[in-house]
Design a protein around this motif. Sequence first.
Motif, PDB file in Angstrom:
ATOM      1  N   ALA A 103      -6.482  -3.617  -2.167  1.00 63.15           N
ATOM      2  CA  ALA A 103      -6.306  -3.680  -0.712  1.00 63.15           C
ATOM      3  C   ALA A 103      -4.976  -4.340  -0.365  1.00 63.15           C
ATOM      4  CB  ALA A 103      -7.467  -4.463  -0.083  1.00 63.15           C
ATOM      5  N   TYR A 104      -4.667  -5.407  -1.092  1.00 60.38           N
ATOM      6  CA  TYR A 104      -3.412  -6.125  -0.838  1.00 60.38           C
ATOM      7  C   TYR A 104      -2.216  -5.213  -1.095  1.00 60.38           C
ATOM      8  CZ  TYR A 104      -0.386 -10.172  -0.538  1.00 60.38           C
ATOM      9  OH  TYR A 104       0.560 -11.057  -0.142  1.00 60.38           O
ATOM     10  N   ALA A 105      -2.297  -4.471  -2.202  1.00 65.61           N
ATOM     11  CA  ALA A 105      -1.187  -3.586  -2.565  1.00 65.61           C
ATOM     12  C   ALA A 105      -1.015  -2.479  -1.528  1.00 65.61           C
ATOM     13  CB  ALA A 105      -1.427  -2.987  -3.949  1.00 65.61           C
ATOM     14  N   ILE A 106      -2.151  -1.889  -1.105  1.00 68.29           N
ATOM     15  CA  ILE A 106      -2.066  -0.803  -0.117  1.00 68.29           C
ATOM     16  C   ILE A 106      -1.443  -1.329   1.175  1.00 68.29           C
ATOM     17  CG2 ILE A 106      -3.438   0.713   1.373  1.00 68.29           C
ATOM     18  CD1 ILE A 106      -5.395   1.011  -0.951  1.00 68.29           C
ATOM     19  N   HIS A 107      -1.810  -2.567   1.524  1.00 72.93           N
ATOM     20  CA  HIS A 107      -1.277  -3.162   2.751  1.00 72.93           C
ATOM     21  C   HIS A 107       0.242  -3.324   2.685  1.00 72.93           C
ATOM     22  CE1 HIS A 107      -0.705  -5.786   6.117  1.00 72.93           C
ATOM     23  NE2 HIS A 107      -0.196  -6.717   5.323  1.00 72.93           N
ATOM     24  N   THR A 108       0.762  -3.622   1.498  1.00 71.41           N
ATOM     25  CA  THR A 108       2.201  -3.876   1.395  1.00 71.41           C
ATOM     26  C   THR A 108       3.017  -2.592   1.300  1.00 71.41           C
ATOM     27  OG1 THR A 108       1.977  -4.086  -0.982  1.00 71.41           O
ATOM     28  CG2 THR A 108       1.949  -6.127   0.286  1.00 71.41           C
ATOM     29  N   ILE A 109       2.353  -1.438   1.078  1.00 75.60           N
ATOM     30  CA  ILE A 109       3.101  -0.179   0.981  1.00 75.60           C
ATOM     31  C   ILE A 109       3.703   0.150   2.338  1.00 75.60           C
ATOM     32  CG2 ILE A 109       2.899   2.308   0.654  1.00 75.60           C
ATOM     33  CD1 ILE A 109       0.758   1.709  -1.446  1.00 75.60           C
ATOM     34  N   ARG A 110       5.013   0.351   2.359  1.00 66.74           N
ATOM     35  CA  ARG A 110       5.688   0.598   3.629  1.00 66.74           C
ATOM     36  C   ARG A 110       5.742   2.080   3.965  1.00 66.74           C
ATOM     37  NH1 ARG A 110       4.231  -2.584   5.313  1.00 66.74           N
ATOM     38  NH2 ARG A 110       4.718  -4.801   5.313  1.00 66.74           N
ATOM     39  N   ARG A 111       5.892   2.914   2.916  1.00 71.28           N
ATOM     40  CA  ARG A 111       6.077   4.327   3.207  1.00 71.28           C
ATOM     41  C   ARG A 111       4.741   4.982   3.554  1.00 71.28           C
ATOM     42  NH1 ARG A 111       9.629   7.489  -1.071  1.00 71.28           N
ATOM     43  NH2 ARG A 111      10.840   5.606  -1.399  1.00 71.28           N
ATOM     44  N   PRO A 112       4.628   5.618   4.738  1.00 68.80           N
ATOM     45  CA  PRO A 112       3.341   6.167   5.168  1.00 68.80           C
ATOM     46  C   PRO A 112       2.771   7.170   4.162  1.00 68.80           C
ATOM     47  CG  PRO A 112       5.018   6.404   6.891  1.00 68.80           C
ATOM     48  CD  PRO A 112       5.706   5.855   5.691  1.00 68.80           C
ATOM     49  N   GLY A 113       3.636   7.973   3.532  1.00 66.96           N
ATOM     50  CA  GLY A 113       3.176   8.970   2.579  1.00 66.96           C
ATOM     51  C   GLY A 113       2.431   8.350   1.412  1.00 66.96           C
ATOM     52  N   TRP A 114       3.001   7.282   0.884  1.00 60.68           N
ATOM     53  CA  TRP A 114       2.374   6.623  -0.261  1.00 60.68           C
ATOM     54  C   TRP A 114       1.063   5.969   0.134  1.00 60.68           C
ATOM     55  CZ3 TRP A 114       3.476   7.511  -5.053  1.00 60.68           C
ATOM     56  CH2 TRP A 114       4.750   7.951  -5.402  1.00 60.68           C
ATOM     57  N   ALA A 115       1.039   5.353   1.313  1.00 63.91           N
ATOM     58  CA  ALA A 115      -0.193   4.719   1.776  1.00 63.91           C
ATOM     59  C   ALA A 115      -1.290   5.771   1.913  1.00 63.91           C
ATOM     60  CB  ALA A 115       0.048   4.011   3.110  1.00 63.91           C
ATOM     61  N   LEU A 116      -0.930   6.924   2.463  1.00 65.60           N
ATOM     62  CA  LEU A 116      -1.904   8.003   2.638  1.00 65.60           C
ATOM     63  C   LEU A 116      -2.432   8.457   1.283  1.00 65.60           C
ATOM     64  CD1 LEU A 116      -3.151   9.839   4.861  1.00 65.60           C
ATOM     65  CD2 LEU A 116      -1.442  11.533   4.216  1.00 65.60           C
TER      66      LEU A 116
END
Lengths: 302, 371
Positions: A103-116
């Motif tokens: 969860a922490y890692a997903i939160h820090t992802i800035r690029r919307p594509g990667w988060a998706l």
Amino acid sequence: MTTPATPLGARPARAVRRRARRTAVVPLLAPATGAFVLVFWVCMGVLVVMSIYPFLAAGTPRVTLEAWRRFLGDAYYWGVVGTTLRLAAVVTGVCLLLGYPAAYAIHTIRRPGWALACYVVLFAPILVSVVVRTYGWLLLLSPTGAVNWVLRTLGLVREPIPLIFNTTGIVIAMVHILLPFAVFPILSVIGQLGGDLREAAMDLGATRWQTFRRVTLPLTLPGVVAAAQIVFTLTISAFVTPFLMGGGKVQILSGLIYRDMEAVNLAFASVVALVLLGLAVAILVASNLLVRGTYRRAEVPV
Amino acid sequence: MLAADAVDTVVTGVAGEPPDVDLRQVSKTFGAVRAVDRVSLAIARGEFFSLLGPSGCGKTTTLRIIGGLEEPDEGEVWLRGQDVTDVPPYRRATNMVFQQLALFPHLNVFENIAFGLRLRRMAPHLVARKVREVLELVDLPDYGDREIHQLSGGQKQRVAIARALVNEPAVLLLDEPLGALDLKLRLQMQAELKALQHRVGTTFVYVTHDQGEALTMSDRIAVMHRGRIEQVGTSQEIYARPRTRFVAAFIGEANFLEGRVRGTDGETAVVEAGPLQFVATPARPVAAGQPVTVSLRPEHVKLGPAAPARNRWDGRIVDCTFMGPVVRVRVQVPGDRVLLAEVHNDAAAELHPGTVVAVGWAPAHAVVLGE
């Protein structure tokens, strides 16, 4: 307007309108409330009655505490309760250990594509039936399955290690199935945490680890507790996965219910179901009480 | 270039002592935007120094670079004679008061302030004493047990300042700390902050977009624009002697007259702007024939008998706007230019649209900008 023009006349009309507005919630709430009362509370009542008055069983029904006495008086059943709680505790622990960093890692992802992409990887399995996923794990973890094949090919083990029909297999499959339920509550709490709190901590002299321990973790604890509660209650009441992965070798409470339903021993099945419910409620209440005192402040919005 | 000139700015303070903050040609780029562009600054010990500019001018990024929350792409950051460019924020002798305050919601006032002290493993009785002292300093005695959400906006503000000050930083960095407060509280906090800085003697670096705030509080101001420093100086210097058109327009208001230098004697210059020919004061050396812009504050445009003998013309009043203590008058001067003048309301009784009045200004008030 049909309201009389006198100022005195306006008052009752307004009161009527106000009352109408207040009662408007009744038809909105009725279907959900009705369904809930019927399905849940009535069935609960039936369950309680059945545990002491097995009216659906063969023979003449009569009030008896026989089923309760049998369950509470037998060490075997206490052992099953212990197995169930241990399994749920291990699955919850592993889910939190894997889920929090994720969860922490997903939160820090800035690029919307990667988060998706992360969301899809994490949450897409929910769309697949639990039965299908469990059979998938059976194939992967069996003595001739992919995991053991890799371990043997690499020379790490000589004999295939038993990963199914035991607690290990149940834990692996349960963690996979319940991980999204751990990640999501934590993710939503981390999302509310402003980045400037972490910066403030570092500015005041906290290293990354100290910042995590003194600021991030305490502020995200409500999410961790929510995640633990969800995973724990889902694990102790899970049936399909423990049943298939345990292969009849690991007995837990939900398995007992199934066994006694099949044997048309409804009184005993009702007792086990009520014990299971009691455990879930007790755990929820206890964890809420534990958290409330310590972290009441953390729930106050920033 | 102007940014380079800032290095030469006289640094007040004890001679021979290195400046508390020393930025050397610092740059920072975000994507395609050069947020900070070769900024050099020297801030002396005990100074109240403001970084002033519109939003997006790079002032906050500059502040964060000083605090170590942002790493510069180029250049060096020195604090008290030490190169701290690669030192992480938690080992720098700076503390920041954040724009959103960033008080820890799970800790009470005491624990918020004690946060930094506890990390330094200070003995508990010392922690208690220092927190008590700093709470008295910010005028919040006996507030230690309060929860953050029980405080008003101004009280939160003070706790944020106390939390930073209690660590006795070499430099206190303040990022628009009064931005969230209403006007009245803001003016009060401005005065308190200035008094506080005077008492503790810590170097303050203060970021603001509010020119009034910067003018009233600062010992010196750096005006920033598009990542660069346009001018560094005291409030009076920057207001009376703006060096660029941007500074003149951003700090207060100004009339701008484009013209050409006819001649100069070093101290003053004669500028020709259409039919107007007047004596002005250059902000930097100019040569005859050079095209220049002259800045003229509205309150320095004198009307009627107040107009000086030199630099005097006949003008026609276009309109008057009553503003309370002052009246703003737009007046047309030869060459079809309309100048804005600000006169006290007791001197404005004779002024009506359409009437012809004398218009003039003192040579010292017409500043030739350095562009």
